[in-house]
Design a protein around this motif. Structure first.
Motif, PDB file in Angstrom:
ATOM      1  N   CYS A  35       2.588  12.301  -1.007  1.00 41.57           N
ATOM      2  CA  CYS A  35       3.142  12.968  -2.189  1.00 41.57           C
ATOM      3  C   CYS A  35       2.251  14.180  -2.391  1.00 41.57           C
ATOM      4  O   CYS A  35       1.023  14.051  -2.372  1.00 41.57           O
ATOM      5  CB  CYS A  35       3.091  12.040  -3.395  1.00 41.57           C
ATOM      6  SG  CYS A  35       3.376  12.920  -4.952  1.00 41.57           S
ATOM      7  N   TYR A  36       2.853  15.344  -2.537  1.00 44.45           N
ATOM      8  CA  TYR A  36       2.071  16.585  -2.589  1.00 44.45           C
ATOM      9  C   TYR A  36       1.104  16.640  -3.774  1.00 44.45           C
ATOM     10  O   TYR A  36       0.194  17.455  -3.778  1.00 44.45           O
ATOM     11  CB  TYR A  36       3.010  17.794  -2.646  1.00 44.45           C
ATOM     12  CG  TYR A  36       3.809  18.044  -1.384  1.00 44.45           C
ATOM     13  CD1 TYR A  36       3.249  17.869  -0.121  1.00 44.45           C
ATOM     14  CD2 TYR A  36       5.132  18.487  -1.454  1.00 44.45           C
ATOM     15  CE1 TYR A  36       3.987  18.112   1.041  1.00 44.45           C
ATOM     16  CE2 TYR A  36       5.880  18.739  -0.303  1.00 44.45           C
ATOM     17  CZ  TYR A  36       5.307  18.546   0.938  1.00 44.45           C
ATOM     18  OH  TYR A  36       6.029  18.789   2.076  1.00 44.45           O
ATOM     19  N   THR A  37       1.312  15.798  -4.781  1.00 44.38           N
ATOM     20  CA  THR A  37       0.452  15.874  -5.976  1.00 44.38           C
ATOM     21  C   THR A  37      -0.471  14.660  -6.134  1.00 44.38           C
ATOM     22  O   THR A  37      -1.172  14.553  -7.134  1.00 44.38           O
ATOM     23  CB  THR A  37       1.315  16.006  -7.242  1.00 44.38           C
ATOM     24  OG1 THR A  37       2.242  14.912  -7.275  1.00 44.38           O
ATOM     25  CG2 THR A  37       2.082  17.320  -7.256  1.00 44.38           C
ATOM     26  N   PRO A  61       7.032  13.801   2.651  1.00 42.44           N
ATOM     27  CA  PRO A  61       6.649  13.826   1.232  1.00 42.44           C
ATOM     28  C   PRO A  61       7.692  13.111   0.364  1.00 42.44           C
ATOM     29  O   PRO A  61       8.892  13.266   0.568  1.00 42.44           O
ATOM     30  CB  PRO A  61       6.599  15.318   0.917  1.00 42.44           C
ATOM     31  CG  PRO A  61       7.564  15.939   1.883  1.00 42.44           C
ATOM     32  CD  PRO A  61       7.604  15.074   3.103  1.00 42.44           C
ATOM     33  N   LEU A  62       7.213  12.332  -0.607  1.00 42.44           N
ATOM     34  CA  LEU A  62       8.095  11.603  -1.518  1.00 42.44           C
ATOM     35  C   LEU A  62       7.868  12.079  -2.947  1.00 42.44           C
ATOM     36  O   LEU A  62       6.779  12.525  -3.297  1.00 42.44           O
ATOM     37  CB  LEU A  62       7.799  10.102  -1.451  1.00 42.44           C
ATOM     38  CG  LEU A  62       7.818   9.442  -0.069  1.00 42.44           C
ATOM     39  CD1 LEU A  62       7.382   7.985  -0.180  1.00 42.44           C
ATOM     40  CD2 LEU A  62       9.182   9.543   0.584  1.00 42.44           C
ATOM     41  N   PRO A  78       3.757  -2.304  -0.246  1.00 38.59           N
ATOM     42  CA  PRO A  78       2.953  -2.021  -1.458  1.00 38.59           C
ATOM     43  C   PRO A  78       3.498  -0.839  -2.282  1.00 38.59           C
ATOM     44  O   PRO A  78       3.109  -0.648  -3.429  1.00 38.59           O
ATOM     45  CB  PRO A  78       1.560  -1.702  -0.911  1.00 38.59           C
ATOM     46  CG  PRO A  78       1.506  -2.417   0.407  1.00 38.59           C
ATOM     47  CD  PRO A  78       2.903  -2.332   0.960  1.00 38.59           C
ATOM     48  N   ASN A  79       4.376  -0.021  -1.663  1.00 36.44           N
ATOM     49  CA  ASN A  79       5.081   1.049  -2.381  1.00 36.44           C
ATOM     50  C   ASN A  79       4.150   2.117  -2.937  1.00 36.44           C
ATOM     51  O   ASN A  79       4.390   2.676  -3.998  1.00 36.44           O
ATOM     52  CB  ASN A  79       5.935   0.435  -3.511  1.00 36.44           C
ATOM     53  CG  ASN A  79       7.039   1.384  -3.990  1.00 36.44           C
ATOM     54  OD1 ASN A  79       7.387   2.333  -3.291  1.00 36.44           O
ATOM     55  ND2 ASN A  79       7.558   1.142  -5.168  1.00 36.44           N
ATOM     56  N   LYS A  80       3.034   2.358  -2.217  1.00 34.41           N
ATOM     57  CA  LYS A  80       2.095   3.406  -2.639  1.00 34.41           C
ATOM     58  C   LYS A  80       2.018   4.446  -1.519  1.00 34.41           C
ATOM     59  O   LYS A  80       2.403   4.178  -0.383  1.00 34.41           O
ATOM     60  CB  LYS A  80       0.691   2.816  -2.853  1.00 34.41           C
ATOM     61  CG  LYS A  80       0.622   1.765  -3.951  1.00 34.41           C
ATOM     62  CD  LYS A  80      -0.809   1.342  -4.233  1.00 34.41           C
ATOM     63  CE  LYS A  80      -1.447   0.603  -3.072  1.00 34.41           C
ATOM     64  NZ  LYS A  80      -2.762   0.031  -3.377  1.00 34.41           N
ATOM     65  N   VAL A  81       1.497   5.611  -1.856  1.00 28.43           N
ATOM     66  CA  VAL A  81       1.127   6.575  -0.824  1.00 28.43           C
ATOM     67  C   VAL A  81      -0.386   6.765  -0.925  1.00 28.43           C
ATOM     68  O   VAL A  81      -0.958   6.553  -1.991  1.00 28.43           O
ATOM     69  CB  VAL A  81       1.862   7.939  -1.006  1.00 28.43           C
ATOM     70  CG1 VAL A  81       3.338   7.785  -0.750  1.00 28.43           C
ATOM     71  CG2 VAL A  81       1.594   8.584  -2.340  1.00 28.43           C
ATOM     72  N   LYS A  89       3.156   0.688  13.899  1.00 29.57           N
ATOM     73  CA  LYS A  89       2.813  -0.034  12.670  1.00 29.57           C
ATOM     74  C   LYS A  89       2.549   0.944  11.527  1.00 29.57           C
ATOM     75  O   LYS A  89       2.336   2.138  11.745  1.00 29.57           O
ATOM     76  CB  LYS A  89       1.644  -0.990  12.872  1.00 29.57           C
ATOM     77  CG  LYS A  89       0.316  -0.344  13.234  1.00 29.57           C
ATOM     78  CD  LYS A  89      -0.751  -1.421  13.388  1.00 29.57           C
ATOM     79  CE  LYS A  89      -2.163  -0.868  13.434  1.00 29.57           C
ATOM     80  NZ  LYS A  89      -2.469  -0.039  14.592  1.00 29.57           N
ATOM     81  N   ILE A  90       2.603   0.387  10.309  1.00 34.92           N
ATOM     82  CA  ILE A  90       2.355   1.189   9.101  1.00 34.92           C
ATOM     83  C   ILE A  90       1.072   0.679   8.445  1.00 34.92           C
ATOM     84  O   ILE A  90       0.924  -0.528   8.226  1.00 34.92           O
ATOM     85  CB  ILE A  90       3.506   1.024   8.072  1.00 34.92           C
ATOM     86  CG1 ILE A  90       4.870   1.279   8.705  1.00 34.92           C
ATOM     87  CG2 ILE A  90       3.263   1.908   6.853  1.00 34.92           C
ATOM     88  CD1 ILE A  90       5.342   2.693   8.748  1.00 34.92           C
ATOM     89  N   THR A  91       0.159   1.603   8.154  1.00 31.36           N
ATOM     90  CA  THR A  91      -1.061   1.211   7.447  1.00 31.36           C
ATOM     91  C   THR A  91      -1.247   2.102   6.230  1.00 31.36           C
ATOM     92  O   THR A  91      -0.709   3.214   6.180  1.00 31.36           O
ATOM     93  CB  THR A  91      -2.306   1.321   8.363  1.00 31.36           C
ATOM     94  OG1 THR A  91      -2.232   2.562   9.076  1.00 31.36           O
ATOM     95  CG2 THR A  91      -2.384   0.196   9.350  1.00 31.36           C
ATOM     96  N   GLY A  92      -2.022   1.607   5.271  1.00 30.07           N
ATOM     97  CA  GLY A  92      -2.234   2.354   4.032  1.00 30.07           C
ATOM     98  C   GLY A  92      -3.698   2.384   3.642  1.00 30.07           C
ATOM     99  O   GLY A  92      -4.572   2.064   4.445  1.00 30.07           O
ATOM    100  N   GLU A  93      -3.946   2.749   2.388  1.00 31.99           N
ATOM    101  CA  GLU A  93      -5.280   2.887   1.771  1.00 31.99           C
ATOM    102  C   GLU A  93      -5.976   4.149   2.301  1.00 31.99           C
ATOM    103  O   GLU A  93      -6.367   4.232   3.460  1.00 31.99           O
ATOM    104  CB  GLU A  93      -6.166   1.653   1.986  1.00 31.99           C
ATOM    105  CG  GLU A  93      -5.610   0.395   1.342  1.00 31.99           C
ATOM    106  CD  GLU A  93      -5.408   0.522  -0.168  1.00 31.99           C
ATOM    107  OE1 GLU A  93      -6.187   1.234  -0.830  1.00 31.99           O
ATOM    108  OE2 GLU A  93      -4.449  -0.084  -0.686  1.00 31.99           O
ATOM    109  N   SER A  94      -6.167   5.099   1.395  1.00 31.41           N
ATOM    110  CA  SER A  94      -6.597   6.439   1.812  1.00 31.41           C
ATOM    111  C   SER A  94      -7.954   6.474   2.525  1.00 31.41           C
ATOM    112  O   SER A  94      -8.105   7.179   3.522  1.00 31.41           O
ATOM    113  CB  SER A  94      -6.603   7.394   0.613  1.00 31.41           C
ATOM    114  OG  SER A  94      -7.500   6.953  -0.384  1.00 31.41           O
ATOM    115  N   LEU A  95      -8.943   5.717   2.048  1.00 30.48           N
ATOM    116  CA  LEU A  95     -10.255   5.776   2.711  1.00 30.48           C
ATOM    117  C   LEU A  95     -10.172   5.172   4.112  1.00 30.48           C
ATOM    118  O   LEU A  95     -10.811   5.661   5.048  1.00 30.48           O
ATOM    119  CB  LEU A  95     -11.326   5.065   1.884  1.00 30.48           C
ATOM    120  CG  LEU A  95     -11.735   5.749   0.580  1.00 30.48           C
ATOM    121  CD1 LEU A  95     -12.788   4.925  -0.149  1.00 30.48           C
ATOM    122  CD2 LEU A  95     -12.246   7.173   0.794  1.00 30.48           C
TER     123      LEU A  95
END
Length: 238
Positions: A35-37, A61-62, A78-81, A89-95
């Motif tokens: 998400c750009y913001t 971008p969503l 988890p529905n987060k960006v 595969k799909i992974t998340g968590e920014s750090l």
């Protein structure tokens, strides 16, 4: 340090809202759902840009306030960006994702080899949530008294290595990337709304912000200040 920056100018696609079609999943394209913001997503966006991965990692971008149902249903429950689609595969968590990009993709290194700097980097990664939480909580209290120590922590951290203006000295690193999206927002919002200057009496922090602002990979990801102030007012002061 900016000379290592491999980013190139990029025309950004419009963000996808609820009615948008889902891009093909696992079609061999590496995708960064973003998400750009969003400051968390911005961390991965900056890393992608700096490492010169703009052709290799496609941005999807969503619009978070009106996100497509297919995102949690089929892409990332988890529905987060941010989330990253790579190697089936799909992974998340920014750090985790900025470290993943560092380990799994080509481009300029964003982590030091020096063991002392490596250790300090981990200390600073582990402080990020406390830093953000402390400052956001202070919006509702005595800002200078409650948020001041968090900014002092960054000021002191910037004194640790005196071979350059960044957290790990002369090298721009994932540590700078972990903090700048949030510092960017606080540096706009707090003076505007609370008349609190986060750089007052904090010369290293002021110099760090100035240096990071010279890095193209970061400049391409910055949020419009007016929009940011309005969003923060609605979200935190309503």
């Amino acid at each position: 340090m900016g000379s290592l920056d491999k980013s190139v100018p990029e025309k950004l696609a419009p963000p996808l809202e609820a009615t948008a079609e889902q891009p093909p999943l696992f079609d061999g394209t590496t995708k960064l759902y973003t998400c750009y913001t969003c400051p968390f997503a911005q961390r991965v966006w900056i890393t992608r840009n700096f490492k010169g991965l703009q052709d290799e990692i496609k941005l999807v971008p969503l619009i978070l306030q009106n996100r497509p149902a297919w995102y949690p249903e089929k892409v990332y429950p988890p529905n987060k960006v941010p989330s990253l689609e790579h190697n089936g595969k799909i992974t998340g968590e920014s750090l985790d994702l900025i470290k993943y990009l560092e380990s799994n993709f080509e481009g300029p290194s964003l982590l030091p080899k020096d063991p002392a700097k490596k250790e300090f980097a981990e200390e600073l990664f582990s402080y990020t949530d406390k830093f953000n939480g402390t400052v956001y909580t202070a919006f509702k209290g005595d800002l200078a008294k409650e948020a001041g120590p968090a900014f002092d922590h960054l000021e002191n951290a910037l004194h640790k290595f005196d071979d350059g203006p960044f957290f790990l000295g002369k090298e721009f690193s994932l540590v700078d990337i972990a903090y700048i999206p949030f510092v960017e927002r606080f540096n706009i919002f707090l003076p505007e709304v609370f008349k609190y200057d986060i750089t007052a009496g904090r010369q290293k922090l002021a110099a760090w912000i100035e240096e990071v602002n010279k890095i193209e990979a970061y400049k391409q990801t910055k949020t419009d200040p007016k929009e940011l102030v309005e969003f923060f007012k609605k979200r935190f002061l309503a």
